[in-house]
Design an enzyme around this catalytic site. Structure first.
Site, PDB file in Angstrom:
ATOM      1  N   TYR A 192       0.833  -1.216   0.000  1.00  0.00           N
ATOM      2  CA  TYR A 192       0.000   0.000   0.000  1.00  0.00           C
ATOM      3  C   TYR A 192       0.868   1.267   0.000  1.00  0.00           C
ATOM      4  O   TYR A 192       0.374   2.350  -0.315  1.00  0.00           O
ATOM      5  CB  TYR A 192      -0.956   0.060   1.199  1.00  0.00           C
ATOM      6  CG  TYR A 192      -1.973  -1.058   1.289  1.00  0.00           C
ATOM      7  CD1 TYR A 192      -2.175  -1.954   0.237  1.00  0.00           C
ATOM      8  CD2 TYR A 192      -2.753  -1.228   2.434  1.00  0.00           C
ATOM      9  CE1 TYR A 192      -3.103  -2.982   0.336  1.00  0.00           C
ATOM     10  CE2 TYR A 192      -3.685  -2.249   2.531  1.00  0.00           C
ATOM     11  CZ  TYR A 192      -3.843  -3.126   1.489  1.00  0.00           C
ATOM     12  OH  TYR A 192      -4.755  -4.147   1.600  1.00  0.00           O
ATOM     13  N   HIS A 203       0.402 -11.766   1.919  1.00  0.00           N
ATOM     14  CA  HIS A 203      -0.641 -10.987   1.247  1.00  0.00           C
ATOM     15  C   HIS A 203      -1.417 -11.789   0.199  1.00  0.00           C
ATOM     16  O   HIS A 203      -2.630 -11.675   0.090  1.00  0.00           O
ATOM     17  CB  HIS A 203      -0.010  -9.739   0.609  1.00  0.00           C
ATOM     18  CG  HIS A 203      -0.981  -8.632   0.380  1.00  0.00           C
ATOM     19  ND1 HIS A 203      -0.624  -7.314   0.459  1.00  0.00           N
ATOM     20  CD2 HIS A 203      -2.299  -8.632   0.066  1.00  0.00           C
ATOM     21  CE1 HIS A 203      -1.691  -6.559   0.203  1.00  0.00           C
ATOM     22  NE2 HIS A 203      -2.711  -7.336  -0.033  1.00  0.00           N
TER      23      HIS A 203
HETATM   24  N1  LIG Z   1      -5.903  -8.570   1.576  1.00  0.00           N
HETATM   25  C1  LIG Z   1      -6.190  -8.009   0.424  1.00  0.00           C
HETATM   26  O1  LIG Z   1      -5.771  -8.480  -0.663  1.00  0.00           O
HETATM   27  C2  LIG Z   1      -7.061  -6.785   0.401  1.00  0.00           C
HETATM   28  C3  LIG Z   1      -7.638  -6.359  -0.814  1.00  0.00           C
HETATM   29  C4  LIG Z   1      -8.447  -5.232  -0.788  1.00  0.00           C
HETATM   30  C5  LIG Z   1      -8.675  -4.556   0.405  1.00  0.00           C
HETATM   31  N2  LIG Z   1      -8.075  -4.985   1.566  1.00  0.00           N
HETATM   32  C6  LIG Z   1      -8.265  -4.267   2.863  1.00  0.00           C
HETATM   33  O2  LIG Z   1      -9.659  -4.103   3.085  1.00  0.00           O
HETATM   34  C7  LIG Z   1      -9.959  -2.712   3.288  1.00  0.00           C
HETATM   35  C8  LIG Z   1     -11.373  -2.451   2.838  1.00  0.00           C
HETATM   36  O3  LIG Z   1     -11.481  -2.451   1.446  1.00  0.00           O
HETATM   37  P1  LIG Z   1     -12.003  -1.105   0.701  1.00  0.00           P
HETATM   38  O4  LIG Z   1     -12.288  -0.072   1.730  1.00  0.00           O
HETATM   39  O5  LIG Z   1     -11.072  -0.746  -0.357  1.00  0.00           O
HETATM   40  O6  LIG Z   1     -13.360  -1.582   0.061  1.00  0.00           O
HETATM   41  P2  LIG Z   1     -14.835  -1.391   0.592  1.00  0.00           P
HETATM   42  O7  LIG Z   1     -14.915  -1.703   2.046  1.00  0.00           O
HETATM   43  O8  LIG Z   1     -15.663  -2.200  -0.330  1.00  0.00           O
HETATM   44  O9  LIG Z   1     -15.116   0.181   0.386  1.00  0.00           O
HETATM   45  C9  LIG Z   1     -15.114   0.762  -0.898  1.00  0.00           C
HETATM   46  C10 LIG Z   1     -15.371   2.252  -0.860  1.00  0.00           C
HETATM   47  O10 LIG Z   1     -16.573   2.544  -0.151  1.00  0.00           O
HETATM   48  C11 LIG Z   1     -16.518   3.881   0.330  1.00  0.00           C
HETATM   49  N3  LIG Z   1     -17.212   3.934   1.628  1.00  0.00           N
HETATM   50  C12 LIG Z   1     -16.721   3.642   2.847  1.00  0.00           C
HETATM   51  N4  LIG Z   1     -17.656   3.824   3.799  1.00  0.00           N
HETATM   52  C13 LIG Z   1     -18.770   4.245   3.161  1.00  0.00           C
HETATM   53  C14 LIG Z   1     -20.071   4.615   3.586  1.00  0.00           C
HETATM   54  N5  LIG Z   1     -20.414   4.560   4.859  1.00  0.00           N
HETATM   55  N6  LIG Z   1     -20.964   4.996   2.637  1.00  0.00           N
HETATM   56  C15 LIG Z   1     -20.634   5.039   1.330  1.00  0.00           C
HETATM   57  N7  LIG Z   1     -19.415   4.714   0.869  1.00  0.00           N
HETATM   58  C16 LIG Z   1     -18.490   4.317   1.769  1.00  0.00           C
HETATM   59  C17 LIG Z   1     -15.064   4.265   0.451  1.00  0.00           C
HETATM   60  O11 LIG Z   1     -14.826   5.445  -0.310  1.00  0.00           O
HETATM   61  P3  LIG Z   1     -14.442   6.850   0.396  1.00  0.00           P
HETATM   62  O12 LIG Z   1     -13.055   6.724   0.916  1.00  0.00           O
HETATM   63  O13 LIG Z   1     -14.551   7.825  -0.735  1.00  0.00           O
HETATM   64  O14 LIG Z   1     -15.453   7.095   1.488  1.00  0.00           O
HETATM   65  C18 LIG Z   1     -14.299   3.050  -0.126  1.00  0.00           C
HETATM   66  O15 LIG Z   1     -13.325   3.445  -1.043  1.00  0.00           O
HETATM   67  C19 LIG Z   1      -8.847  -2.009   2.504  1.00  0.00           C
HETATM   68  O16 LIG Z   1      -8.699  -0.668   2.848  1.00  0.00           O
HETATM   69  C20 LIG Z   1      -7.650  -2.875   2.865  1.00  0.00           C
HETATM   70  O17 LIG Z   1      -7.164  -2.537   4.156  1.00  0.00           O
HETATM   71  C21 LIG Z   1      -7.289  -6.096   1.564  1.00  0.00           C
END
Ligand SMILES: NC(=O)c1ccc[n+]([C@@H]2O[C@H](COP(=O)([O-])OP(=O)(O)OC[C@H]3O[C@@H](n4cnc5c(N)ncnc54)[C@H](OP(=O)(O)O)[C@@H]3O)[C@@H](O)[C@H]2O)c1
Length: 276
Positions: free
Chosen positions: A47, A105
């Site tokens: 990241y 990862h």
């Molecule tokens: N292990 C892996 O391979 C892997 C892969 C992917 C992700 N991850 C981890 O999982 C975490 C979560 O994934 P993610 O946040 O990218 O995906 P997500 O939980 O599906 O969220 C996607 C988007 O939703 C928006 N969001 C957040 N809260 C919201 C709300 N209350 N209402 C409306 N929109 C909202 C955010 O945009 P805004 O910032 O614009 O609010 C965010 O970019 C990552 O940050 C990372 O730490 C791990």
């Protein structure tokens, strides 16, 4: 804050994710969410924001011992020397002596799984990681990794949201005593326009984001959510004061689609399990 206990680890059920977050946003949001009750921060070497995460933790004023901190070793660092050196570099950037959870990862066959797991165990033995685990592992790799590991594996971090049926991985985690952490709980924003989720949300006077995060933690899993907005971070944390009914849970479960998986990078993704 609720905790999920697995193979010796006690993991705060809601974690703050930092994927796709620039340095300044990361530092500001990590500090902010810790000051407002979050106790679990998720980052990764790839990241490129571990230093900002470290700054944010320091700036929050919350004691290091009260924060559950996860990082993930990138696949290019899987050979033993690179692995150990990369963890030292992560710790230096994070400004801490240890992480609470260290994950592989993605699976990667360039280095044997045996060597990867031995390196994870060596880091745990040195005290630089309290708990160890994996990410994006299918059921066969979970079984093999658990068999190879001296210290029980605490966690598999996988994509999980209403459009993706993860029953095989869930069953294997249960069998191995591992916890699951859900990433992309909001399916990268796709759930927000879902009419079924909108109906459940309006019945509970909650947002769709809260319904989905609640659906994950109510199954006994850890959930991550990332946002650059303070208001959304507060919204996403307000999921511990209501329950979804069995009918709600079942209706959300039925939204799963055969092509619901979003994250499957070529050259990294294993052969995914499909639910029966
Ligand atoms: N292990 C892996 O391979 C892997 C892969 C992917 C992700 N991850 C981890 O999982 C975490 C979560 O994934 P993610 O946040 O990218 O995906 P997500 O939980 O599906 O969220 C996607 C988007 O939703 C928006 N969001 C957040 N809260 C919201 C709300 N209350 N209402 C409306 N929109 C909202 C955010 O945009 P805004 O910032 O614009 O609010 C965010 O970019 C990552 O940050 C990372 O730490 C791990």
């Amino acid at each position: 804050m609720n905790f999920i206990n697995a193979n010796g680890a006690s993991i705060p059920a809601l974690g703050f994710g930092t994927f796709r977050m620039e340095g300044a946003d990361t530092e500001r949001m990590v500090s902010h969410v810790l000051q407002h009750g979050y106790r679990h921060i998720d980052t990764a070497q790839i990241y490129g924001n571990e230093a900002a995460v470290g700054q944010g933790i320091r700036a929050s004023g919350v004691a290091r011992a009260d924060v559950f901190l996860t990082t993930k070793v990138w696949v290019a660092n899987y050979s033993r020397d690179a692995f150990l050196a990369s963890v030292d570099e992560s710790l230096a950037k994070l400004k801490t002596d240890y992480v609470d959870l260290l994950l592989l990862h993605w699976p990667n066959i360039a280095v044997s799984l045996e060597e990867q797991i031995a390196s994870l165990n060596a880091v745990a033995k040195s005290g630089k990681a309290r708990h160890i685990g994996v990410s994006n592992f299918n059921t066969a790799l979970m079984q093999e990794a658990a068999r190879l590991s001296q210290q029980p594996l605490a966690n598999n971090q996988v994509e999980y949201h209403p459009y993706l049926d993860q029953r095989p991985v869930i069953a294997t985690a249960k069998e191995l005593g591992m916890s699951l952490t859900a990433y992309y709980g909001m399916a990268d924003g796709k759930v927000l326009a879902d009419p079924v989720l909108q109906e459940i949300a309006s019945a509970h006077r909650r947002s769709v984001a809260q319904i989905v995060l609640r659906w994950i933690i109510q199954q006994g899993f850890v959930t991550l959510s990332k946002t650059v907005s303070e208001a959304r971070a507060a919204e996403n944390a307000a999921i511990f004061d209501f329950d979804l009914s069995n009918e709600d849970m079942a209706m959300i479960q039925k939204l799963a689609q055969p092509d619901g998986r979003i994250v499957s990078p070529d050259g990294l993704a294993p052969e995914w399990d499909t639910a029966a």
